[in-house]
Design an enzyme around this catalytic site. Structure first.
Site: not given
Ligand code: GDP
Length: 423
Positions: A13, A16, A40-41, A225
């Protein structure tokens, strides 16, 4: 742009998604190398917010080819749904065109998800805080040599035998613990249908990437991650089940480990979602303020993220393990109004010793030693030049460089694509 690997430096988080989106504008290929749809981006595009879970962030750039590497575990049903969701947002997603999926990537089945939920409930020593999407069990089956690969979806006879073999192993213990067994025919039918939709995109991605690299094409590797969640180098057992650090970029794509620039992404403070040690965690009101100021809620699960001060001990360690040559610092805008700004520069361990090394054990007993710096009250979201930042913000960035030994050339001051300072 040489082949560039973007890795999260702490527990994920770090922002990225935004940095990759920014770099992807210049890339020919954007490649995921590990994890699954637990990632989750978040991208903030002119058309609004977009959260990607499995498909690489280059999908928003029309000229970019996106690769799901062999190190990723793929839930084919989720992948089909994600393709549909992106298409509904007006994005072109074409398996075989702008989306390639490694035939060697392993498959997540419904059964893995059931197993994940069950394991989280009975885990020795308490919950890990997994996202429950079957990622860990799919990687376990890969290690146990009973997993299915995406290429199997294109080979019906082989697929049926492989699912049967897997079912024999799993159903033997699923039933006794009350887990719904694998229905071989139903699973095969589901997988063949997904394989049909993805067929054109399921290829030997390692060969494609090695060729592209040899031709000097621009490849961007997108970490999921973060380093401290890496199966080998993270805060075990509170880690993910893949090689989230740079090592996974080689094994998870088939690209050779030379000529790679590694960029580490770190927030201007620290966050962690789920369980596990977190030395600089703020358990009181300042932590709550930081969470609200940074809107620190998981983009996949919505879970509140734990918040704390920047930890130079952890970042220096992760920077070394990942081979990062520089840091991109995100969320500097969020620290407005916090004073003092604290940097952890060493730990005091349970036995009283002081260390600047990141320990493999008893991290939860480590007490950080802080250096305090003045805060800033100015809004920095519209700043585009380092020299225009408030002096306290500049001093804070420079102190991080000094303690981590990593240069910071890029600073993000807001979620938007243009909210970036290049030094
Ligand atoms: P990732 O998993 O590392 O891509 O991180 P996420 O996308 O889950 O989380 C990053 C969040 O921070 C997203 O909501 C981004 O839009 C947001 N973000 C990224 N950079 C910045 C920044 O510099 N400032 C602020 N305020 N938000 C940012």
């Amino acid at each position: 742009m040489p082949t560039t690997c973007v890795v999260g430096i702490l527990w994920g988080d770090e922002g990225k998604g935004k940095v990759i989106d920014y770099l992807a504008a210049e890339a020919d290929f954007v490649v995921r190398y590990g994890g699954g749809h637990n990632a989750g981006h978040t991208l903030i595009l002119p058309s609004g917010k977009l959260v990607l879970h499995l498909i690489p962030s280059g999908i928003v750039h029309p000229h970019t080819r996106n690769v799901i590497g062999n190190g990723v575990v793929v839930d084919p049903l989720h992948l089909c749904t994600e393709i549909d969701t992106l298409r509904a947002r007006g994005l072109a997603v074409e398996p075989g065109g702008n989306l390639l999926i490694s035939e060697r990537a392993h498959v997540i089945l419904d059964a893995h998800r059931r197993q994940d939920h069950w394991a989280e409930g009975v885990r020795r020593g308490g919950r890990l805080g997994t996202t429950g999407r079957g990622i860990g069990p799919a990687y376990s089956d890969r290690c146990s040599r009973i997993g299915l690969r995406l290429g199997d979806l294109l080979r019906p006879d082989h697929l049926r035998r492989a699912v049967q073999g897997l079912a024999e192993q799993k159903n033997a213990w699923f039933a006794p613990v009350g887990l719904e067994p694998i229905d071989v025919e139903a699973a095969v039918a589901q997988l063949l249908a997904a394989g049909d939709r993805l067929r054109a995109g399921i290829v030997d991605c390692g060969a494609v990437l090695r060729r592209a690299h040899a031709q000097g094409q621009r490849i961007l590797l997108e970490g999921a991650q973060g380093c401290l969640l890496d199966l080998e180098h993270g805060t075990y057992p509170f880690v993910t089940s893949s090689h989230a650090s740079t090592g996974g970029a080689f094994s998870g794509t088939g690209l050779p480990p030379h000529a790679m620039r590694v960029v580490g992404i770190a927030k201007a403070y620290a966050t962690r979602v789920g369980e596990g040690p977190f030395p600089t965690e703020l358990r009181e009101a300042t932590g709550d303020r930081l969470r609200e100021a940074g809107r620190e809620y998981g983009s996949t699960t919505g879970r509140p993220r734990r918040c704390g001060w920047f930890d130079t001990v952890a970042v220096r360690y992760a920077g070394a393990v990942s081979g990062a040559g520089e840091l991109v610092l995100t969320n500097l805008d969020v620290l407005r109004g916090f004073a003092p700004l604290r940097l952890a520069v060493a730990y005091r361990l349970a036995d009283g010793t002081r260390t600047t090394e990141f320990p493999a054990f008893d991290l939860d007993a480590a007490v950080p030693e802080f250096e305090d710096l003045p805060g800033f009250t100015e809004d920095v979201r519209e700043v585009r030049r380092f020299d225009d930042l408030p002096p306290a913000a500049r001093a804070y960035v420079q102190a991080i460089e000094r303690h981590t030994g990593l240069p910071i050339r890029t600073i993000s001051v807001g979620p938007g694509r243009d909210q970036i300072i290049l030094r």
